[in-house]
Design a protein around this motif. Structure first.
Motif, mmCIF file in Angstrom:
data_model
loop_
_atom_site.group_PDB
_atom_site.id
_atom_site.type_symbol
_atom_site.label_atom_id
_atom_site.label_comp_id
_atom_site.label_asym_id
_atom_site.label_seq_id
_atom_site.Cartn_x
_atom_site.Cartn_y
_atom_site.Cartn_z
ATOM 1 N N PHE A 26 0.842 -1.189 0.000
ATOM 2 C CA PHE A 26 0.000 0.000 0.000
ATOM 3 C C PHE A 26 0.878 1.241 0.000
ATOM 4 N N CYS A 27 0.395 2.302 -0.620
ATOM 5 C CA CYS A 27 1.118 3.571 -0.683
ATOM 6 C C CYS A 27 1.308 4.103 0.741
ATOM 7 N N SER A 30 10.860 4.347 -3.026
ATOM 8 C CA SER A 30 11.783 5.462 -2.815
ATOM 9 C C SER A 30 13.205 4.932 -2.635
ATOM 10 N N GLU A 31 14.174 5.752 -3.028
ATOM 11 C CA GLU A 31 15.570 5.313 -3.020
ATOM 12 C C GLU A 31 16.121 5.099 -1.617
ATOM 13 N N GLY A 32 15.955 6.085 -0.752
ATOM 14 C CA GLY A 32 16.607 6.040 0.548
ATOM 15 C C GLY A 32 15.933 5.155 1.577
ATOM 16 N N LYS A 33 14.626 5.212 1.664
ATOM 17 C CA LYS A 33 13.912 4.552 2.756
ATOM 18 C C LYS A 33 13.219 3.263 2.343
ATOM 19 N N GLU A 34 13.292 2.899 1.069
ATOM 20 C CA GLU A 34 12.600 1.718 0.555
ATOM 21 C C GLU A 34 11.118 1.747 0.909
ATOM 22 N N THR A 35 10.504 2.904 0.679
ATOM 23 C CA THR A 35 9.085 3.110 0.950
ATOM 24 C C THR A 35 8.322 3.040 -0.360
ATOM 25 N N LEU A 36 7.138 2.454 -0.338
ATOM 26 C CA LEU A 36 6.318 2.269 -1.524
ATOM 27 C C LEU A 36 5.320 3.407 -1.676
ATOM 28 N N TYR A 37 5.273 4.023 -2.871
ATOM 29 C CA TYR A 37 4.348 5.117 -3.172
ATOM 30 C C TYR A 37 3.619 4.832 -4.482
#
Length: 55
Positions: free
Chosen positions: A7-8, A27-34
């Protein structure tokens, strides 16, 4: 084939893998999905900040 990946992190929209392609951005730094719209908003916010480079 469509598979739920997660999920975003911003809006909570479900993000799927469609025929082997991620329908979102990690995302590159935090490995977060958007999702794509939230990632674009995030990029706009980052570019709006003044340059805080140390010289």
């Amino acid at each position: 084939m469509e598979e739920l990946v997660g999920f975003c992190a911003q809006c909570g929209k479900p993000i799927h893998c469609l025929h082997g392609f991620l329908n979102g951005v990690i995302s590159e730094g935090k490995e977060t999905l958007y999702c794509f719209p939230c990632h674009e908003k995030q990029k706009e916010k980052e570019h709006a900040k003044p340059n805080q480079c140390c010289k």
